[in-house]
Write a protein that holds these residues in place. Structure first.
Motif, PDB file in Angstrom:
ATOM      1  N   UNK A  58       0.815  -1.208   0.000  1.00 55.06           N
ATOM      2  CA  UNK A  58       0.000   0.000   0.000  1.00 55.06           C
ATOM      3  C   UNK A  58       0.854   1.266   0.000  1.00 55.06           C
ATOM      4  N   UNK A  59       2.167   1.133   0.141  1.00 58.60           N
ATOM      5  CA  UNK A  59       3.067   2.280   0.204  1.00 58.60           C
ATOM      6  C   UNK A  59       3.429   2.765  -1.200  1.00 58.60           C
ATOM      7  N   UNK A  60       3.571   4.074  -1.335  1.00 56.88           N
ATOM      8  CA  UNK A  60       4.084   4.676  -2.565  1.00 56.88           C
ATOM      9  C   UNK A  60       5.563   4.943  -2.346  1.00 56.88           C
ATOM     10  N   UNK A  61       6.406   4.425  -3.239  1.00 50.73           N
ATOM     11  CA  UNK A  61       7.856   4.542  -3.104  1.00 50.73           C
ATOM     12  C   UNK A  61       8.387   5.360  -4.272  1.00 50.73           C
ATOM     13  N   UNK A  62       9.091   6.452  -3.955  1.00 47.99           N
ATOM     14  CA  UNK A  62       9.715   7.295  -4.963  1.00 47.99           C
ATOM     15  C   UNK A  62      11.229   7.141  -4.833  1.00 47.99           C
ATOM     16  N   UNK A  63      11.886   6.696  -5.903  1.00 43.69           N
ATOM     17  CA  UNK A  63      13.342   6.512  -5.900  1.00 43.69           C
ATOM     18  C   UNK A  63      13.972   7.635  -6.709  1.00 43.69           C
ATOM     19  N   UNK A  78      -0.088   4.824   3.146  1.00 46.73           N
ATOM     20  CA  UNK A  78      -1.421   5.339   2.817  1.00 46.73           C
ATOM     21  C   UNK A  78      -2.006   6.204   3.935  1.00 46.73           C
ATOM     22  N   UNK A  79      -1.709   5.897   5.181  1.00 46.49           N
ATOM     23  CA  UNK A  79      -2.228   6.675   6.308  1.00 46.49           C
ATOM     24  C   UNK A  79      -1.053   7.008   7.216  1.00 46.49           C
ATOM     25  N   UNK A  80      -0.418   8.116   6.949  1.00 44.40           N
ATOM     26  CA  UNK A  80       0.713   8.484   7.792  1.00 44.40           C
ATOM     27  C   UNK A  80       1.585   9.517   7.119  1.00 44.40           C
ATOM     28  N   UNK A  81       2.680   9.795   7.760  1.00 41.91           N
ATOM     29  CA  UNK A  81       3.613  10.802   7.307  1.00 41.91           C
ATOM     30  C   UNK A  81       4.714  10.121   6.490  1.00 41.91           C
ATOM     31  N   UNK A  82       5.105  10.703   5.343  1.00 45.62           N
ATOM     32  CA  UNK A  82       6.185  10.084   4.578  1.00 45.62           C
ATOM     33  C   UNK A  82       7.509  10.156   5.328  1.00 45.62           C
TER      34      UNK A  82
END
Length: 114
Positions: A58-63, A78-82
């Motif tokens: 469910x996490x979005x990962x930006x490399x 999805x529910x929290x701070x990056x």
């Protein structure tokens, strides 16, 4: 001036300003194209970071990569701070930071590689 009179006067001023703004003619023109940069100051597309966005669970990962080398990962649940994973030295060991600015860091520039 009483509180009610002050509120009525503020509301009247607001209504007058809103009606004056609404009556302004909308003569919008497109912006002209910016001039090209001076000779010798062209932007190098190789210096711009390459960003790859994927979903892991469910996490979005930006490399983030510069010159093909991974230097930062941003993980957004999805529910929290990056949070961020940084490779400060360039050896593949990442350290977690909950914000991009974690205080003072000593510069670690690469002078020479063998």
């Amino acid at each position: 001036m009483t509180r009610v009179a002050h509120s009525v006067a503020s509301l009247a001023a607001l209504l007058i300003a809103a009606s004056a703004w609404a009556q302004q003619p909308q003569q919008l023109e497109p912006l002209p194209e910016p001039p090209p940069p001076p000779p010798g100051l062209e932007l190098d597309p190789g210096l711009e970071p390459q960003v790859t966005i994927t979903k892991k669970g469910e996490d979005t990962v930006e490399e983030y990569r510069a010159n093909g080398q991974l230097y930062m990962i941003k993980v957004t649940p999805p529910h929290g701070v990056p949070y961020y994973l940084y490779d400060d030295v360039g050896n593949g060991d990442f350290t977690r930071r909950d914000a991009q600015d974690a205080g003072v860091r000593v510069p670690k520039w690469v002078i020479k590689r063998w």
